[in-house]
Scaffold this active site. Structure first.
Site, mmCIF file in Angstrom:
data_model
loop_
_atom_site.group_PDB
_atom_site.id
_atom_site.type_symbol
_atom_site.label_atom_id
_atom_site.label_comp_id
_atom_site.label_asym_id
_atom_site.label_seq_id
_atom_site.Cartn_x
_atom_site.Cartn_y
_atom_site.Cartn_z
ATOM 1 C CG ASP A 153 -0.290 -0.056 2.547
ATOM 2 O OD1 ASP A 153 0.925 0.247 2.653
ATOM 3 O OD2 ASP A 153 -0.968 -0.414 3.526
ATOM 4 C CG ASP A 183 -9.822 -0.975 11.936
ATOM 5 O OD1 ASP A 183 -8.814 -1.734 11.828
ATOM 6 O OD2 ASP A 183 -9.953 0.052 11.250
ATOM 7 C CG HIS A 223 -6.672 -1.610 9.034
ATOM 8 N ND1 HIS A 223 -6.615 -1.002 10.267
ATOM 9 C CD2 HIS A 223 -5.426 -1.497 8.517
ATOM 10 C CE1 HIS A 223 -5.405 -0.542 10.490
ATOM 11 N NE2 HIS A 223 -4.656 -0.839 9.449
#
Lengths: 238, 238, 238, 238
Positions: free
Chosen positions: C66, C129, C131
């Site tokens: 990313d 969370d 991710h």
């Protein structure tokens, strides 16, 4: 070592094709080397209608593993000419997918293959004398990588070379090139086919398990993924 | 063949451990064979604190690849006694995970391994004379599977056997058993370690690539996944 | 799915390094993607002295998965800047081996990886969370390949982007790029690390086995070769 | 994900058989799961003469992945009865090689498969509604392993169960068992076949890449080694 005894030449051809097709159906690029000669003709005859113009085989890259030049000619040698006729042309394989080994590039063959990620599969034949690729008894050592074999390598090499070019003296080369035993052993999966009475003796030797440089193919019986597919005649002495 | 030249014995030990640990971290069962002797001691010293009582290595099954009986004794032989001391006991490996090869079952060793799905990995040492496992020059052929080697196999075998049991004549056996070259070549991944000046000669031979039964370990250089890890002294002649 | 429960953060780091090193020791080229962030710092600290200037790791190609641009800057983004600092620079990795994903080439990332033969291994972190990579709840779908996520993807995305650039408003970008869940699932071997109390909840969810887009990382639990390595605090709710 | 577009149902059958045969030709044991139903009939018709009484396929172990009991009967259920008729009986597969999943052992199916080393290959069909195995929309979640689905799972489940037993009310069971999406994702290589106009819609969804529990088979598109083989009619909307 896995030995597959088939009942007929046709079954040997079909099982050989099953192996090749299995090796060709991969998510990413796969690199396979295939053999010229008379033994694999039936395998290719099974495969051609299954492969021709099928874009789902675009992931397959082909390699030849030996070559004999026609003296005085610049084009394809004996092996590629034969492979073109037996398989590459009738199966309409794109030239971009064929990685030709010849006398101009044999010194970098092993290095180029390593850069391509290694060979995943090879289909081999075997001679009654135990040769595979151009590794004839007396010409190459188990430890050889791709190399050049000259006309003085063995007493009858001149005759071998003459025979390979159809007996036409003017076309007789004074050498050939071949991937060596060590080159072939680097391949992930090895499949060898043998048919007919003339191969019964060498098949027996391979199965008995003696490993000797006098019978080059015996080395392959030590490979962790080696399969020998034979017809009934070639299995006659087992 | 991949050659890893490390700068020190400690680095050789660490890289050897990296290979072993990498082979042990799998989703399903993994079968590995490990070597006894002085060379791997440092590798096991690296590994013991990383492996001891770690239930995430319960997927690992261990195999020994040779064994020398103590004459007149029924328990573990020389190899297992050594492996117990060097690794299995200090790492607290469950006996259920250790598949012992000895004189009572060597004839079915290759068959049992095949039934277990084959060996995935082996850590090997090498002798200055090119032996690996119990495959000494003159005792075994490239094509041998697991077999028995008797005291008359070579002129100095009696001395070898005496040395293996610490020079105690009463304990000297008249044979040993070992997985053969062909057995070892069936393993998916081979890693060999070599350190010290005494190994510089054999390392040179392995890298030069000649393959000969006179130097048994040279066969392994033809394996499609063979790695040789050496320290600076063992690499001195490269 | 394999769950490795370690006793401490240090052990988690060591086991993570064991996996990475195992994946790096291959005969041919290997392609690995690694994660930036705080979680892997300890893994890289274990690895740097083992990897730095070791030419036996020249077969390793690295990928980031990313990237977040610094607004108004042309150089490396947040992820590569972090990876350079944590690993690539201290381990002295050649720039030729680093395949940078950024905003200029994300649309061809999946295609380029396929041409490189696919990714063999990835080391991932996970957010509280759920991710992974830039796949935050609400931003991406399980079926997404590499894509761009804009500042309006979720209500708090502007804050997320601001936080990623250290709270400096002038540097806040209005998007980032990330390999998607489907891109990551294509990788042969997935390893995820999680440590600390803040991760205990997400670890519990991953182990319980519900798979939901609301917790993106749950998809990875369906992968045929997924390993989750946790420390004692992250395992507290198991 | 690899999509193979064939020109005809016969070609789809042949390519499906090529994949199965490729997966069956291994040195050691291989574990494959195969599908019942109408779609694979042509694949098995291609395979039967190639497999029947061939001892070189003794390495192959077969698994079924779902089962529907005939109410009040103790013998084989709907799936195994169908597989026996389509393939196991005409191909003369030894019962020792068939690992039956049914209502008596489904709770340990995933565990037993793991002990067998995992499944290497599965041949799957797909429903127009996107179901695979017994994973119908509304009955199972992506994260499910092998489980039981009861007659009240969906509003029309009673009708589905009745249809499965040929509309004979006395034989209608009130549940079935199936490997779940997560069980199937654990398999190393997934191959799905789809033919006919009725499948054009689901094929389009699979290729478009959305992944949703409402269309269970979409999960498989994220698997690192998933191949979808379709005929021309099933490919009509691509």
């Amino acid at each position: 070592m896995r030995v597959i005894r088939t009942a007929s030449l046709q079954e040997m051809n079909e099982v050989g094709a099953q192996y090749l097709l299995g090796a060709m159906h991969t998510q990413h690029r796969t690199n396979i080397a295939i053999t010229a000669g008379s033994t694999p003709k039936g395998v290719y005859d099974v495969m051609i209608p299954l492969v021709k113009d099928k874009d789902y085989f675009d992931n397959v890259h082909y390699y030849n593993f030996d070559e004999i030049p026609f003296k005085g000619e610049d084009g394809y040698g004996v092996t590629m000419t034969n492979l073109n006729k037996l398989y590459f042309d009738p199966a309409n394989i794109s030239r971009e997918k064929i990685h030709v080994l010849d006398w101009t590039n044999y010194e970098t063959q092993d290095e180029r293959i390593a850069e391509d990620g290694g060979l995943d599969f090879v289909l081999l034949g075997v001679g009654a004398d135990g040769h595979f690729c151009g590794n004839l008894p007396g010409t190459t050592k188990f430890g050889d990588l791709t190399s050049r074999v000259d006309e003085d390598a063995t007493p009858d090499m001149v005759d071998v070379l003459l025979s390979e070019v159809g007996g036409v003296e003017e076309k007789r080369p004074d050498f050939y090139v071949t991937m060596g035993p060590k080159s072939i052993m680097q391949i992930k999966k090895l499949v060898m086919i043998a048919n007919g009475k003339a191969k019964a003796g060498i098949v027996k030797k391979l199965v008995e398990g003696v490993v000797t440089e006098d019978v080059p193919a015996t080395l392959l019986t030590t490979h962790p993924d080696f399969t020998l597919i034979v017809d009934a005649e070639a299995a006659a002495l087992l």
